[in-house]
Structures are given as C-alpha cells and as structure tokens.
Scaffold this active site. Structure first.
Site, short mmCIF file in Angstrom:
data_model
loop_
_atom_site.label_atom_id
_atom_site.label_comp_id
_atom_site.label_asym_id
_atom_site.label_seq_id
_atom_site.Cartn_x
_atom_site.Cartn_y
_atom_site.Cartn_z
N ASP A 1 2.76 76.99 119.07
CA ASP A 1 3.54 78.13 118.59
C ASP A 1 4.92 78.02 119.20
OD1 ASP A 1 4.64 80.54 117.86
OD2 ASP A 1 3.04 81.79 118.66
N ARG B 1 1.42 77.14 124.03
CA ARG B 1 0.63 78.36 124.11
C ARG B 1 1.08 79.30 123.01
NH1 ARG B 1 2.57 79.08 130.37
NH2 ARG B 1 1.57 77.21 131.22
N GLY C 1 15.12 67.72 122.15
CA GLY C 1 15.78 68.05 123.40
C GLY C 1 16.98 68.96 123.21
N GLU D 1 20.94 90.47 118.63
CA GLU D 1 20.00 91.42 118.04
C GLU D 1 20.35 92.87 118.38
OE1 GLU D 1 15.95 88.74 117.42
OE2 GLU D 1 16.01 90.16 119.07
N GLY E 1 13.16 78.93 122.31
CA GLY E 1 14.59 78.93 122.60
C GLY E 1 14.94 79.92 123.69
N ASP E 2 14.30 81.08 123.69
CA ASP E 2 14.56 82.08 124.71
C ASP E 2 14.03 81.63 126.07
OD1 ASP E 2 15.75 83.80 122.84
OD2 ASP E 2 13.80 84.64 122.28
#
Length: 312
Positions: free
Chosen positions: A239, A278, A217, A138, A244-245
């Site tokens: 959500d 969450r 997984g 990014e 991934g982060d």
C-alpha cells in the site's frame, strides 16, 4: 532533537482495498475496508515524530467522532496538539481506493481543514521555535502562504510538498527553501515530464528541490550543483498511501540533524520503503529504530559512493 512544526491537514482516510480500481461508471467488489487517521499534514507529523523529531501540529479537526480519533492519534504519536483547533462540524476525510499492486486513487473532502485560513498569534510564536516548518496544500492557500512568509521572517527553514498540485503563487515560492514534489506534481508545475528538467526549472524559483520518483528513489537538485539521484530499496509494495509523507517527515528529521542531502534522502527513502510494505498511511510509518536498522543494513553512508548516488 530536531524541532518541527507542521502546518497542515488532518483527515480520516476511508480506505477500500480492491483487486483493481474501478473505471468511471464501473462498480467493483472490494475485499476489505478500513478507517485510518491521515491527512498530509498529520501524516508528515507522525512520520517525523516516529523518525525522532520533536513535532507540533497546527491545523483543525471537527467536532465529530473522526475529530476525536484524529487528535488522539496525534497525541498517541507524540505530536504536540496544543494548537490543533477544534471547529464545529465535520472533520476532513479522504476517500481512498487501493488496488492489489499497492497503487491508490484519492478524493479529499476538506471539512474542518477548510476553516484554517490564517494563523493565530500562538501559531506564529510556535513556528518561531522550530528548526523546520512543513507545509502542504490541503489547507487553504492563504494560510500556507502566511505560514511560509512567517517562517522566512523568523529564520525557520520551510519545506513545501506541493500536493494536491496547483499553481504556486510567487510569494509562496519566494518563502520556500525546499520544494518536494513527486514526479507528477513536478510535471504539473513545470509542464516538463523529465524529472531532471523539471527540477532544474523549479530551481529558478526555490533554492533546493527534491523530486520523489516512487520505486526509483528521489532526485535532489540545488542551485550551483549537479542533480543527484538517490535510489530506493527494492521492496514489494502492499500500500503506497502515505509513502510520500513518510519520506518528507523522515527527510525533515534527517536534514535537521545536519545529514548531507544524499544521506538524508537515502535515510528518508528507507523510511518510505518500510511504510509501503504495510497497509495504511499513519499506521504504516516506521519508527526511528527500524529506519536506523535498515539503513545500517544497506551500509549507511560508508558504502554510498558514485555507484549508488548517480549524478544526472
């Protein structure tokens, strides 16, 4: 404590929650809206810090209100922001639609992130102090390549998340130690839809690959070894933004602590599973005590055998 430097983006996430995502040209009514500090770089930094790493951030925020809040979020999250630049203009933003199944669609506007085209001298010195450097796509590609090359020259392990997916220059791959795409990014990079085949193809360019598989997984592949799939805990996703982060940040901490790859992936998978229950990205990321408690509840590595980590 694992020392981690993140060279990456900071964005304010503008999140609309809807029953379902709109089709092109369609308008739907949302049920709520939130502004949440995010960006792949900042998300990974917060995730790693909460998982127990000593984390520093290299990137940029703007002079707007979002920039003030983004920096404050990192500071509050125990991320060192001494080398986080402030540049004139708007901070980066991510416009996110989250549906009732937890899926999302995202449009990123780089803003201040687009000004980070090269490293400063202080950035190079900071990278040299780290155990691992985390990179994503990014920021402008020029600084990502420079960061990876600097880490390689200084003997620092590099972990690259190739998102948003784009062709990777040979010099970036040559300086990458661990590549962590999701299954869609792996397919985009290789043209292969089977994650195992994609991972094996990517091993021609990098020594280790982890393909994240969402609820299924993750798949780990290294040169000279059989690929291994490590299942994820079964949870109901609220959500998936930032999952991934969260995985990458926790994985970096686990690897820095010397955990074997299957155990490190299982530990990171638990962190990601906690986060998807969450709302939000950085706001959903679990702390180390939560990860350890959940990891212990699964039996940890003592009960992790061939039935749980499947060679493919």
């Amino acid at each position: 404590m694992t020392s981690i430097v993140v060279l990456g983006s900071t964005n304010m996430d503008l999140v609309a929650y809807v029953p379902r995502a709109p089709a092109l040209g369609e308008t739907v009514t949302g049920r709520s809206f939130r502004t949440i500090p995010g960006g792949k770089g900042a998300n990974q930094a917060v995730a790693a810090a909460r998982a127990g790493g000593e984390v520093s951030m290299i990137g940029a925020v703007g002079t707007d209100e979002f920039g003030v809040r983004l920096r404050a979020t990192l500071d509050h999250g125990a991320v060192d922001t001494d080398l986080l630049r402030t540049v004139e203009g708007a901070s980066g933003t991510a416009h996110i639609v989250v549906d009732d199944e937890g899926g999302n669609a995202i449009v990123v506007v780089p803003g201040a992130n687009g000004t980070v085209t090269s490293l400063d001298h202080g950035d190079e010195a900071l990278i040299g102090t780290a155990d691992l450097l985390l990179l994503q796509l990014e920021l402008p590609l020029s600084v990502v390549v420079e960061g990876a090359a600097t880490a390689r020259r200084l003997g620092v392990r590099t972990v690259l998340t190739p998102a948003p997916a784009q062709p990777l220059p040979p010099e970036l791959l040559a300086a990458t130690d661990l590549l962590v795409p999701n299954e869609h990014e792996a397919a985009a990079l290789t043209g292969l839809t089977d994650p195992r085949e994609a991972a094996l193809a990517l091993l021609r360019d990098v020594p280790e690959v982890v393909v994240t598989l969402g609820a299924a997984g993750s798949l780990y592949a290294a040169r000279g070894a059989d690929p291994v799939v490590v299942p994820a805990p079964r949870v109901r996703a609220v959500d998936t933004t930032g999952a991934g982060d969260t995985f990458v940040g926790a994985l970096a901490v686990a690897l820095g602590e010397g955990r074997p790859a299957p155990e490190a992936l299982a530990w990171a998978g638990i962190a990601a599973a906690l986060s998807v229950q969450r709302e939000g990205a950085s706001t959903s990321m679990p702390f180390r005590t939560e990860i350890e408690a959940a990891f212990g509840a699964t039996g940890g590595d003592e009960d992790r055998d061939e039935r749980e980590t499947d060679r493919v």
